[in-house]
Design a protein around this motif. Structure first.
Motif, short mmCIF file in Angstrom:
data_model
loop_
_atom_site.label_atom_id
_atom_site.label_comp_id
_atom_site.label_asym_id
_atom_site.label_seq_id
_atom_site.Cartn_x
_atom_site.Cartn_y
_atom_site.Cartn_z
N GLU A 123 0.88 -1.17 0.00
CA GLU A 123 0.00 0.00 0.00
C GLU A 123 0.91 1.21 0.00
O GLU A 123 1.90 1.25 0.73
CB GLU A 123 -0.89 0.02 1.24
CG GLU A 123 -1.98 -1.01 1.22
CD GLU A 123 -2.85 -0.93 2.48
OE1 GLU A 123 -2.52 -0.17 3.40
OE2 GLU A 123 -3.85 -1.64 2.51
N VAL A 124 0.60 2.21 -0.80
CA VAL A 124 1.42 3.42 -0.86
C VAL A 124 0.74 4.47 0.01
O VAL A 124 -0.33 4.98 -0.32
CB VAL A 124 1.58 3.91 -2.32
CG1 VAL A 124 2.40 5.18 -2.36
CG2 VAL A 124 2.21 2.83 -3.17
N SER A 125 1.36 4.77 1.15
CA SER A 125 0.77 5.74 2.07
C SER A 125 1.14 7.16 1.71
O SER A 125 0.40 8.10 1.99
CB SER A 125 1.21 5.44 3.51
OG SER A 125 2.60 5.60 3.62
N GLU A 126 2.30 7.34 1.09
CA GLU A 126 2.74 8.67 0.69
C GLU A 126 3.55 8.53 -0.59
O GLU A 126 4.43 7.69 -0.69
CB GLU A 126 3.61 9.29 1.79
CG GLU A 126 4.15 10.64 1.45
CD GLU A 126 5.08 11.17 2.54
OE1 GLU A 126 5.85 12.08 2.23
OE2 GLU A 126 5.04 10.66 3.68
N LEU A 127 3.24 9.37 -1.58
CA LEU A 127 3.99 9.36 -2.82
C LEU A 127 4.20 10.80 -3.25
O LEU A 127 3.24 11.51 -3.53
CB LEU A 127 3.25 8.59 -3.92
CG LEU A 127 4.13 8.27 -5.12
CD1 LEU A 127 3.88 6.87 -5.60
CD2 LEU A 127 3.90 9.25 -6.22
N VAL A 128 5.45 11.23 -3.26
CA VAL A 128 5.80 12.60 -3.63
C VAL A 128 6.59 12.55 -4.93
O VAL A 128 7.59 11.84 -5.02
CB VAL A 128 6.64 13.27 -2.53
CG1 VAL A 128 7.06 14.67 -2.93
CG2 VAL A 128 5.86 13.30 -1.22
N VAL A 129 6.14 13.30 -5.92
CA VAL A 129 6.87 13.42 -7.18
C VAL A 129 7.39 14.85 -7.25
O VAL A 129 6.62 15.80 -7.22
CB VAL A 129 5.97 13.13 -8.40
CG1 VAL A 129 6.75 13.30 -9.69
CG2 VAL A 129 5.38 11.73 -8.32
N SER A 130 8.71 14.99 -7.32
CA SER A 130 9.29 16.34 -7.44
C SER A 130 10.06 16.44 -8.74
O SER A 130 10.71 15.49 -9.18
CB SER A 130 10.19 16.65 -6.24
OG SER A 130 11.24 15.74 -6.16
N VAL A 131 9.96 17.60 -9.36
CA VAL A 131 10.64 17.86 -10.62
C VAL A 131 11.95 18.56 -10.29
O VAL A 131 11.97 19.67 -9.76
CB VAL A 131 9.77 18.74 -11.55
CG1 VAL A 131 10.50 19.00 -12.86
CG2 VAL A 131 8.44 18.07 -11.80
N GLU A 132 13.04 17.88 -10.58
CA GLU A 132 14.37 18.41 -10.25
C GLU A 132 14.87 19.39 -11.31
O GLU A 132 15.51 20.39 -10.99
CB GLU A 132 15.36 17.26 -10.12
CG GLU A 132 16.76 17.71 -9.78
CD GLU A 132 17.69 16.53 -9.62
OE1 GLU A 132 18.58 16.38 -10.47
OE2 GLU A 132 17.50 15.77 -8.67
N ARG A 133 14.58 19.09 -12.56
CA ARG A 133 15.12 19.90 -13.65
C ARG A 133 14.18 19.87 -14.84
O ARG A 133 13.59 18.84 -15.14
CB ARG A 133 16.48 19.34 -14.04
CG ARG A 133 17.25 20.18 -15.02
CD ARG A 133 18.67 19.69 -15.20
NE ARG A 133 19.41 19.95 -13.97
CZ ARG A 133 20.24 19.09 -13.41
NH1 ARG A 133 20.44 17.91 -13.94
NH2 ARG A 133 20.89 19.40 -12.30
N LEU A 134 14.06 21.01 -15.51
CA LEU A 134 13.31 21.10 -16.76
C LEU A 134 14.31 21.33 -17.88
O LEU A 134 15.20 22.17 -17.78
CB LEU A 134 12.31 22.26 -16.72
CG LEU A 134 11.15 22.13 -15.75
CD1 LEU A 134 10.34 23.42 -15.74
CD2 LEU A 134 10.27 20.96 -16.12
#
Length: 148
Positions: A123-134
């Motif tokens: 089960e995924v309780s927390e999922l954070v997607v962050s963009v490091e570079r464009l």
């Protein structure tokens, strides 16, 4: 003696034991799922230079608490799905610009959550997607100066 022990536990021999999924396995599944989710966005992947860093994943896995199986004997084993643990996942990605960043991050979240549930029983309780570079199409040529 073993027949008597089997009757006392109430759990059939084939269903006893423990399964553990290591953090690195969860990270590998999440990284692959994120990479595959991002390949569907051709406008973004075309701007990211080859050889750039694939999605980087940090995970923290907590083993699922033991559940009481007394009332679950009526359910067939195929119907109930075992949850092996809870995962907290942080994914760092590099994206092309201009592109729909929100849609890409949502696709990564959706795909990673589904894959971890299906493949690892997490089960995924927390999922954070962050963009490091464009990566812009204008910055792809390293020999040029500033982009105005």
């Amino acid at each position: 003696m073993t027949g008597e022990a089997d009757r006392r536990t109430g759990v059939p021999r084939g269903e006893r034991g423990a399964i553990t999924v290591a953090d690195r396995v969860v990270a590998k599944i999440a990284s692959r799922a994120a990479r595959e989710a991002l390949t569907r966005f051709t406008e973004s992947t075309g701007h990211v230079p080859p050889g750039r860093r694939p999605p980087h994943v940090n995970t923290s896995v907590r083993r699922a608490p033991e559940r009481n199986t007394a009332g679950r004997d009526a359910e067939p084993a195929a119907v109930r799905q075992a949850v092996l643990g809870e995962a907290r996942v942080r994914i760092t990605v590099e994206l092309g610009y201009p592109s729909d960043i929100g849609a890409q991050c949502a696709a990564v979240r959706r795909e990673v959550t589904e894959r971890l549930s299906t493949w690892a029983g997490m089960e995924v309780s927390e999922l954070v997607v962050s963009v490091e570079r464009l990566h812009s199409v204008h910055t792809r040529h390293t020999g040029q100066g500033r982009v105005r």
